[in-house]
Write a protein that holds these residues in place. Structure first.
Motif, PDB file in Angstrom:
ATOM      1  N   LEU A 170      -4.218   2.429   0.074  1.00  0.00           N
ATOM      2  CA  LEU A 170      -3.071   3.290   0.372  1.00  0.00           C
ATOM      3  C   LEU A 170      -2.603   3.208   1.819  1.00  0.00           C
ATOM      4  O   LEU A 170      -1.525   3.714   2.136  1.00  0.00           O
ATOM      5  N   GLY A 171      -3.395   2.618   2.693  1.00  0.00           N
ATOM      6  CA  GLY A 171      -2.994   2.472   4.089  1.00  0.00           C
ATOM      7  C   GLY A 171      -3.028   3.780   4.840  1.00  0.00           C
ATOM      8  O   GLY A 171      -3.280   4.842   4.263  1.00  0.00           O
ATOM      9  N   VAL A 188      -2.897   9.769   4.937  1.00  0.00           N
ATOM     10  CA  VAL A 188      -2.421  11.058   5.455  1.00  0.00           C
ATOM     11  C   VAL A 188      -1.747  11.848   4.335  1.00  0.00           C
ATOM     12  O   VAL A 188      -1.957  13.064   4.203  1.00  0.00           O
ATOM     13  N   GLU A 189      -0.967  11.183   3.504  1.00  0.00           N
ATOM     14  CA  GLU A 189      -0.292  11.876   2.396  1.00  0.00           C
ATOM     15  C   GLU A 189      -1.308  12.425   1.396  1.00  0.00           C
ATOM     16  O   GLU A 189      -1.139  13.531   0.875  1.00  0.00           O
ATOM     17  N   VAL A 190      -2.367  11.692   1.128  1.00  0.00           N
ATOM     18  CA  VAL A 190      -3.432  12.186   0.247  1.00  0.00           C
ATOM     19  C   VAL A 190      -4.006  13.484   0.804  1.00  0.00           C
ATOM     20  O   VAL A 190      -4.204  14.458   0.071  1.00  0.00           O
ATOM     21  N   ASP A 209      -4.922   4.723 -11.149  1.00  0.00           N
ATOM     22  CA  ASP A 209      -6.146   4.153 -10.571  1.00  0.00           C
ATOM     23  C   ASP A 209      -6.509   4.815  -9.248  1.00  0.00           C
ATOM     24  O   ASP A 209      -7.677   5.155  -9.010  1.00  0.00           O
ATOM     25  N   ALA A 210      -5.531   4.991  -8.384  1.00  0.00           N
ATOM     26  CA  ALA A 210      -5.797   5.633  -7.093  1.00  0.00           C
ATOM     27  C   ALA A 210      -6.229   7.082  -7.297  1.00  0.00           C
ATOM     28  O   ALA A 210      -7.179   7.549  -6.650  1.00  0.00           O
ATOM     29  N   ALA A 211      -5.554   7.797  -8.186  1.00  0.00           N
ATOM     30  CA  ALA A 211      -5.913   9.197  -8.440  1.00  0.00           C
ATOM     31  C   ALA A 211      -7.344   9.298  -8.955  1.00  0.00           C
ATOM     32  O   ALA A 211      -8.114  10.171  -8.525  1.00  0.00           O
ATOM     33  N   ARG A 212      -7.726   8.417  -9.856  1.00  0.00           N
ATOM     34  CA  ARG A 212      -9.099   8.432 -10.381  1.00  0.00           C
ATOM     35  C   ARG A 212     -10.118   8.115  -9.283  1.00  0.00           C
ATOM     36  O   ARG A 212     -11.188   8.724  -9.234  1.00  0.00           O
ATOM     37  N   SER A 213      -9.788   7.174  -8.408  1.00  0.00           N
ATOM     38  CA  SER A 213     -10.692   6.835  -7.302  1.00  0.00           C
ATOM     39  C   SER A 213     -10.869   8.020  -6.363  1.00  0.00           C
ATOM     40  O   SER A 213     -11.986   8.305  -5.902  1.00  0.00           O
TER      41      SER A 213
END
Length: 149
Positions: free
Chosen positions: A29-30, A35-37, A78-82
């Motif tokens: 996500l960089g 930061v957004e997460v 995928d990102a949400a699950r991680s």
């Protein structure tokens, strides 16, 4: 509650930001995405604390549902699950973690189905939009807690 259990819970809570940051980086996500997460996580926590209080378990259920719905909409499943796995890593309570996983999956499903509307606005604005949905899901027992509500 035993002192060791309380200490484990405190340590798990205190390390959430580093766990989520590292998971966001691993998910590709960089810096801006990371930061957004964290902004989304904070907004979910604050909104759920405000809107879910007064009923045991509701705050936690709302937080996980809304958090995962927005993460899924904005970064993909995928990102949400991680990120969810990173949040649960090292949790001192397997029962609580299983409940969180159920509520995360409900949020992921909702986020995938409503991605366009959840991509617009600040994290706080989107959480406000999700409150009635989350409360409806809680009332219909789609969101759960360790004990029946």
């Amino acid at each position: 509650m035993a002192l060791g259990t309380l200490l484990d819970q405190a340590l798990h809570s205190a390390t959430v930001v580093p766990r989520l940051s590292a998971a966001a980086v691993r998910a590709g996500l960089g810096p801006a995405g990371t930061v957004e997460v964290l902004r989304i996580s904070e907004a979910a926590l604050r909104t759920a604390a405000s809107e879910g209080r007064g009923v045991v378990g509701r705050t936690n259920a709302l937080r996980h549902f809304m958090w995962q719905a927005v993460l899924t909409a904005r970064f993909g499943l995928d990102a949400a699950r991680s990120l969810a796995a990173a949040q649960e890593a090292g949790t001192p309570s397997r029962k609580d973690s299983a409940v969180d996983e159920h509520n995360n999956a409900a949020g992921q499903q909702y986020g995938a189905a409503h991605a366009a509307e959840l991509q617009m606005g600040s994290p706080s604005e989107v959480m406000t939009l999700l409150v009635p949905v989350a409360l409806e899901k809680w009332d219909s027992d789609e969101l759960v807690w360790i004990r029946p509500h």
